[in-house]
Design an enzyme around this catalytic site. Structure first.
Site: not given
Ligand code: USQ
Length: 382
Positions: A32, A144, A179, A181-182, A185, A240, A255, A328
């Site tokens: 959508n 996730t 979070s 979101y998590h 899930k 990314n 962070y 976190e």
């Molecule tokens: N982080 C930084 N700097 C940034 C962005 C993120 O240090 O500029 C850190 C975050 O605090 C975190 C880690 O990098 O500790 C990963 O963050 P992320 O934004 O890449 O991932 P997250 O928010 O956890 O979510 C992403 C996807 C989500 C998926 C998840 C998998 O958006 O859909 O479910 O990754 S997991 O992380 O294993 O839960």
């Protein structure tokens, strides 16, 4: 196999559709355009414009000769879900149709409610429609790794055997998300496990870590087939983001202390994991769980990798530790099992300097569109 992808417009949805189509499956996508609406509302448009699903499907037909059927509608509406499942009669259903951003879910009450109602309603509609119209179909649900959080013990692949006072029972591995979101899930997993037990569904839950990447075999560099590429604080995943920051001359936003460790994977491996799961389905009455990542990194390690790749391109990449907007653990134990998908035949594409350089060279072509105020918008957990 007839495969229906819910959330076919997203970062993972469209590349998955092309990959399954290229592998000879009959693919349909439903969406959508929620993500596109949220980009506009929050002013976090991706780095390049992505054609709508009808145009992408036409571009794919042009390139491959294969058709991908497009259904546009809201999967929270039962009538739409019922209609597409009755029409398409899927044998496999990939469920990506969720609000996927942890920061978005923490923005405010409205964003929290959207995340809750979208993610849980779509999952519930899928369960009811599967039972009624295609009870043998295999549901592949994107979960996730964040459902597990960062416990101080090794993370198992979905399940754990517990010995308690001389008795033994297998449970879902304990979950404690970081979070809302998590947390949705986790609720999805609980819903699927409940209905798998009572209605004999056939489900694979893929506990995926953060994904990085732009290109897949099917897209190549073709702009009409590339996925969304977000570098903003809300929808961009960390690696990314770092690639874009490095190219734009923006200090890499680590962070806090940067010891946060997660399991990462290349977009190409996401597609392979989903395809392998579909082609070797779970049994009726089985909730099969795989931990979907190929290697673990701390945020500091990712920043160093990007800095090094930048050096090879003569970019002066700096790293900045900023106050962590999230709640976190910044130093923690992290040792999750992840053998299930390898056993199914996954051949990982690991993070290398070449992978980073190819991404950075492509992003360089879009450098003038990078907007600094999207990189850090200060979405906090508190
Ligand atoms: N982080 C930084 N700097 C940034 C962005 C993120 O240090 O500029 C850190 C975050 O605090 C975190 C880690 O990098 O500790 C990963 O963050 P992320 O934004 O890449 O991932 P997250 O928010 O956890 O979510 C992403 C996807 C989500 C998926 C998840 C998998 O958006 O859909 O479910 O990754 S997991 O992380 O294993 O839960």
């Amino acid at each position: 196999m007839r495969i229906l992808i819910l959330g076919g417009d997203g970062y993972l949805g469209w590349p998955t559709a092309m990959n399954l189509s290229a592998s000879g499956h009959n693919v349909a996508v439903a969406d959508n355009y929620l993500r596109r609406r949220l980009y506009r509302e929050e002013n976090v448009e991706p780095l390049w414009t992505v054609p709508n699903l009808h145009d992408r499907s036409a571009a794919w037909k042009n390139k491959s000769g294969q058709a991908i059927k497009v259904y546009i509608g809201d999967l929270r509406e039962w009538e739409f879900v019922e209609e597409i499942i009755r029409k398409f009669e899927p044998q496999g259903i990939v469920h990506y149709a969720e609000q996927p951003s942890a920061p978005y879910s923490m923005l405010n009450r409205k964003a929290a409610m959207l995340t809750l109602s979208n993610n849980l309603t779509v999952t519930a509609n899928l369960i009811f429609a599967t039972r009624e119209y295609c009870p043998d179909a295999h549901i592949v649900k994107l979960g996730t790794m964040g459902e597990y959080g960062t416990p101080n013990i090794d993370i198992e692949e979905g399940w754990i055997e517990v010995d308690h006072k001389g008795r033994r029972q297998k449970f879902l591995f304990p979950r404690q998300a970081g979070s809302l979101y998590h947390t949705t899930k986790i609720m999805d997993t609980d819903l699927l496990w409940f209905y798998t037990r009572i209605w004999n569904l056939r489900v694979t839950d893929l506990m995926q870590g953060p994904v990085y990447g732009i290109f897949t075999e099917e897209s190549g560099n073709d702009c009409s087939l590339l996925p969304f590429f977000n570098y903003d604080e809300i929808f961009g995943t960390v690696l990314n983001r770092f690639v874009v920051q490095a190219v734009a001359g923006y200090p890499l936003t680590v962070y806090g202390r940067g010891g946060q460790t997660r399991g990462y994977l290349n977009l190409i491996d996401t597609l392979n994991c989903v395809r392998l799961s579909l082609e070797t389905p779970a049994q009726k009455g089985e909730l099969r769980i795989f931990n979907q990542f190929t290697e673990t990194f701390s945020v500091n390690q990712l920043a160093e990798r990007v800095q090094q790749a930048g050096r090879a391109m003569s970019l002066n990449v700096t790293i900045q530790h900023i106050d962590n907007p999230r709640l976190e653990a910044e130093e923690h134990h992290y040792n999750p099992a992840h053998t299930g998908l390898i056993d199914l035949g996954l051949e990982p594409h690991y993070l290398s300097e070449d992978v980073l350089i190819r991404m950075m060279q492509f992003v360089q072509k879009h450098k003038e569109k990078v907007s600094g105020d999207k990189i850090f918008k200060k979405v906090t957990w508190s």
